[in-house]
Design a protein around this motif. Structure first.
Motif, PDB file in Angstrom:
ATOM      1  N   ASP A 410     -19.495 -25.863  42.490  1.00  0.00           N
ATOM      2  CA  ASP A 410     -20.389 -26.886  41.939  1.00  0.00           C
ATOM      3  C   ASP A 410     -19.577 -27.959  41.231  1.00  0.00           C
ATOM      4  O   ASP A 410     -19.093 -27.755  40.128  1.00  0.00           O
ATOM      5  N   SER A 411     -19.421 -29.127  41.860  1.00  0.00           N
ATOM      6  CA  SER A 411     -18.660 -30.220  41.253  1.00  0.00           C
ATOM      7  C   SER A 411     -19.507 -31.027  40.280  1.00  0.00           C
ATOM      8  O   SER A 411     -18.989 -31.650  39.357  1.00  0.00           O
ATOM      9  N   LYS A 412     -20.836 -31.022  40.461  1.00  0.00           N
ATOM     10  CA  LYS A 412     -21.704 -31.840  39.611  1.00  0.00           C
ATOM     11  C   LYS A 412     -22.063 -31.146  38.309  1.00  0.00           C
ATOM     12  O   LYS A 412     -22.012 -31.727  37.233  1.00  0.00           O
ATOM     13  N   GLY A 413     -22.460 -29.891  38.379  1.00  0.00           N
ATOM     14  CA  GLY A 413     -22.771 -29.137  37.169  1.00  0.00           C
ATOM     15  C   GLY A 413     -24.182 -29.319  36.652  1.00  0.00           C
ATOM     16  O   GLY A 413     -24.506 -28.845  35.563  1.00  0.00           O
ATOM     17  N   GLY A 414     -25.061 -30.006  37.412  1.00  0.00           N
ATOM     18  CA  GLY A 414     -26.404 -30.287  36.943  1.00  0.00           C
ATOM     19  C   GLY A 414     -27.223 -29.051  36.655  1.00  0.00           C
ATOM     20  O   GLY A 414     -27.861 -28.942  35.602  1.00  0.00           O
ATOM     21  N   ALA A 415     -27.202 -28.078  37.571  1.00  0.00           N
ATOM     22  CA  ALA A 415     -27.996 -26.853  37.383  1.00  0.00           C
ATOM     23  C   ALA A 415     -27.457 -26.026  36.224  1.00  0.00           C
ATOM     24  O   ALA A 415     -28.220 -25.512  35.397  1.00  0.00           O
ATOM     25  N   SER A 416     -26.147 -25.895  36.135  1.00  0.00           N
ATOM     26  CA  SER A 416     -25.543 -25.094  35.069  1.00  0.00           C
ATOM     27  C   SER A 416     -25.854 -25.674  33.701  1.00  0.00           C
ATOM     28  O   SER A 416     -26.019 -24.935  32.725  1.00  0.00           O
ATOM     29  N   LEU A 417     -25.945 -26.987  33.621  1.00  0.00           N
ATOM     30  CA  LEU A 417     -26.221 -27.644  32.353  1.00  0.00           C
ATOM     31  C   LEU A 417     -27.700 -27.616  32.001  1.00  0.00           C
ATOM     32  O   LEU A 417     -28.069 -27.590  30.825  1.00  0.00           O
ATOM     33  N   SER A 418     -28.561 -27.593  33.008  1.00  0.00           N
ATOM     34  CA  SER A 418     -29.990 -27.838  32.784  1.00  0.00           C
ATOM     35  C   SER A 418     -30.873 -26.607  32.752  1.00  0.00           C
ATOM     36  O   SER A 418     -31.819 -26.533  31.961  1.00  0.00           O
ATOM     37  N   ILE A 419     -30.606 -25.634  33.616  1.00  0.00           N
ATOM     38  CA  ILE A 419     -31.610 -24.635  33.956  1.00  0.00           C
ATOM     39  C   ILE A 419     -32.038 -23.792  32.753  1.00  0.00           C
ATOM     40  O   ILE A 419     -33.232 -23.555  32.537  1.00  0.00           O
ATOM     41  N   GLY A 420     -31.082 -23.336  31.942  1.00  0.00           N
ATOM     42  CA  GLY A 420     -31.441 -22.526  30.788  1.00  0.00           C
ATOM     43  C   GLY A 420     -32.218 -23.309  29.743  1.00  0.00           C
ATOM     44  O   GLY A 420     -33.186 -22.818  29.166  1.00  0.00           O
ATOM     45  N   TYR A 421     -31.805 -24.560  29.518  1.00  0.00           N
ATOM     46  CA  TYR A 421     -32.450 -25.392  28.506  1.00  0.00           C
ATOM     47  C   TYR A 421     -33.891 -25.708  28.895  1.00  0.00           C
ATOM     48  O   TYR A 421     -34.780 -25.706  28.041  1.00  0.00           O
ATOM     49  N   VAL A 422     -34.141 -25.973  30.193  1.00  0.00           N
ATOM     50  CA  VAL A 422     -35.472 -26.378  30.647  1.00  0.00           C
ATOM     51  C   VAL A 422     -36.462 -25.221  30.540  1.00  0.00           C
ATOM     52  O   VAL A 422     -37.592 -25.401  30.053  1.00  0.00           O
ATOM     53  N   ILE A 423     -36.067 -24.024  30.970  1.00  0.00           N
ATOM     54  CA  ILE A 423     -37.007 -22.904  30.960  1.00  0.00           C
ATOM     55  C   ILE A 423     -36.862 -22.028  29.714  1.00  0.00           C
ATOM     56  O   ILE A 423     -37.609 -21.062  29.546  1.00  0.00           O
ATOM     57  N   LYS A 424     -35.886 -22.371  28.877  1.00  0.00           N
ATOM     58  CA  LYS A 424     -35.655 -21.644  27.618  1.00  0.00           C
ATOM     59  C   LYS A 424     -35.362 -20.165  27.853  1.00  0.00           C
ATOM     60  O   LYS A 424     -35.771 -19.292  27.093  1.00  0.00           O
TER      61      LYS A 424
END
Length: 464
Positions: A410-424
């Motif tokens: 994963d070169s972008k990192g969008g999912a790693s940065l977002s997924i936990g924060y969005v669904i808590k």
């Protein structure tokens, strides 16, 4: 990992530095300063190493000055010792930046105070130092005050750069005006990197709150403050509290019960392979897992999970194709209780979050098997799509955690940065390759170090 985000973070620092230096130049509030300009990622390295480098640089300068003074036989006797040292410093900066050229001693000692390399309009000054310079180098000097490479995507990152240090005669204060365009560009860059909208906004707001009102004396301060502001913002985003699966196994073991984990997600994310990796991971930790082949709908699903179970050496509970998946899960839990096994891993059919019938079937498995953990398995390469899928599954079945596969690619990192924060909900594991050993428990500090390490530099942490 995460090269796209790293470049966007570094560019934010560069843009703010440009903004403040240009404004200070217009105000005649800028002066040269002896020292080194640090790169954005150098602030993430060992502080002791930076201090040692700084001391060694200071120690080297007098030797360079001394050699230049010996060679410069034609210099005027009236030159003060002060003037010689400043002249020697800037000659040192040029020599270390270009090994192919050797400046004549006369040029290095001539009019150091007038030869400001940010002056774009003084043709008489530039003509004195351009005898051996090509047109490309002249354009490069004009494009950036600190002679940075024009190629933003260059992978040649330096820990620090000789010269290019500035100080402000009167300290500059960062205002909202300075940050407006820069933070807009950062937010757009994060969205392009598949970071969720609410996460991008949270990062930008945090950086703004951290930087506005900061007083800046040196150009290095800008880089350091921006680095810390971004790092603090991201640290808050990725650190979602939650127990690890290993801790939960121990807690259930103390009660004489197995930990029951149910895996959900869409087709093709690597759910079944992840179950094989986890079985192998916990076998090596001394636990005894059992796998339930509860995907009875897809052709070849039972054979696939059977292949992984045989490879890692764990028991597989399976029924005939088309049988009730909830019954398979129930039997696996009863087997684990009877045999004293500590972990039950339930494989379910991949389904789109919009398929109502399959989502209802998944809810039935949960009611019957009563899992302690419901884990969503998502593909990190799908970015914001993985975040949206996790949100839908969370609404339908209330997931407890996330495993991201293909995180190493994963070169972008969008999912790693977002997924936990969005669904808590916490990220539990990251898939880091194709082998059974290529999985690691998620660690927020490790993730932060990956995001703020130099491009191409992989920060490793020993497994506990």
């Amino acid at each position: 990992m995460f090269e796209s985000l790293k470049k966007k973070f570094s560019r934010t620092s560069d843009k703010l530095e440009e903004e403040l230096i240009e404004e200070a130049q217009e105000e005649n509030n800028l002066e040269e300063e002896s020292g080194k300009k640090f790169s954005f990622f150098s602030f993430g390295k060992n502080d002791n190493k930076e201090e040692e480098d700084s001391k060694s640089d200071i120690a080297e300068i007098p030797q360079e000055v001394e050699s230049i003074s010996d060679e410069a036989d034609t210099s005027d006797d009236e030159d003060s010792e002060d003037k010689k040292e400043k002249s020697g410093f800037w000659s040192f900066g040029k020599k270390s930046g270009d090994d192919k050229k050797e400046e004549p001693p006369e040029e290095s000692a001539e009019e150091p105070k007038k030869s400001h390399f940010w002056s774009k309009n003084k043709e008489e000054d530039s003509s004195e130092v351009e005898d051996d310079d090509s047109d490309d180098e002249t354009q490069e000097k004009k494009s950036h005050f600190w002679s940075r490479s024009n190629d933003e995507d260059s992978e040649e990152d330096e820990e620090d750069e000789p010269g290019g240090m500035f100080s402000f005669i009167t300290a500059k204060t960062i205002s909202e005006k300075h940050l407006e365009d820069i933070l807009w560009e950062l937010e757009m860059g994060l969205l392009e990197g598949d970071v969720a909208m609410e996460v991008a906004s949270a990062v930008v707001d945090s950086v703004k709150d951290d930087l506005v009102g900061r007083k800046i004396k040196r150009s290095n301060d800008i880089t350091e403050y921006t680095y810390n502001a971004l790092r603090n913002a991201v640290a808050e985003i990725i650190d979602i509290p939650g127990k690890s699966m290993t801790e939960m196994i121990e807690a259930k073991k103390a009660q004489g019960e197995p930990l029951v984990v149910m895996f959900v997600g869409i087709n093709g994310t690597g759910k079944t392979t992840t179950i094989g990796k986890l079985a192998n991971y916990y076998l090596k930790k001394g636990y005894t897992p059992v796998i339930a082949a509860a995907d009875t709908f897809r052709a070849g699903a039972i054979e696939q999970v059977n292949y992984h179970a045989d490879n890692v050496g764990v028991k597989l509970i399976k029924h005939q194709k088309g049988s009730d998946p909830a019954a398979v899960a129930f039997d696996a839990v009863e087997h684990a209780k009877a045999q004293g096994k500590e972990l039950v891993l339930i494989d379910t059919a991949g389904r789109m979050q919009t398929n109502t019938n399959l989502m209802d079937e998944m809810k039935k498995i949960k009611r019957v098997a009563k899992p302690d953990l419901v884990v969503f398995v998502g593909d990190a390469l799908t970015g914001n799509d993985a975040t949206q899928q996790a949100s839908k599954f969370n609404e339908a079945i209330d997931i407890d955690g996330v495993i991201l596969t293909k995180a190493d690619a994963d070169s972008k990192g969008g999912a790693s940065l977002s997924i936990g924060y969005v669904i808590k909900k916490p990220i539990l594991f990251l898939g880091m390759g194709q082998g059974y050993d290529d999985i690691r428990e998620y660690d927020a500090d490790w993730m932060l170090n990956q995001l703020f390490s130099e491009s191409g530099e992989e920060v490793t942490v020993d497994e506990v």
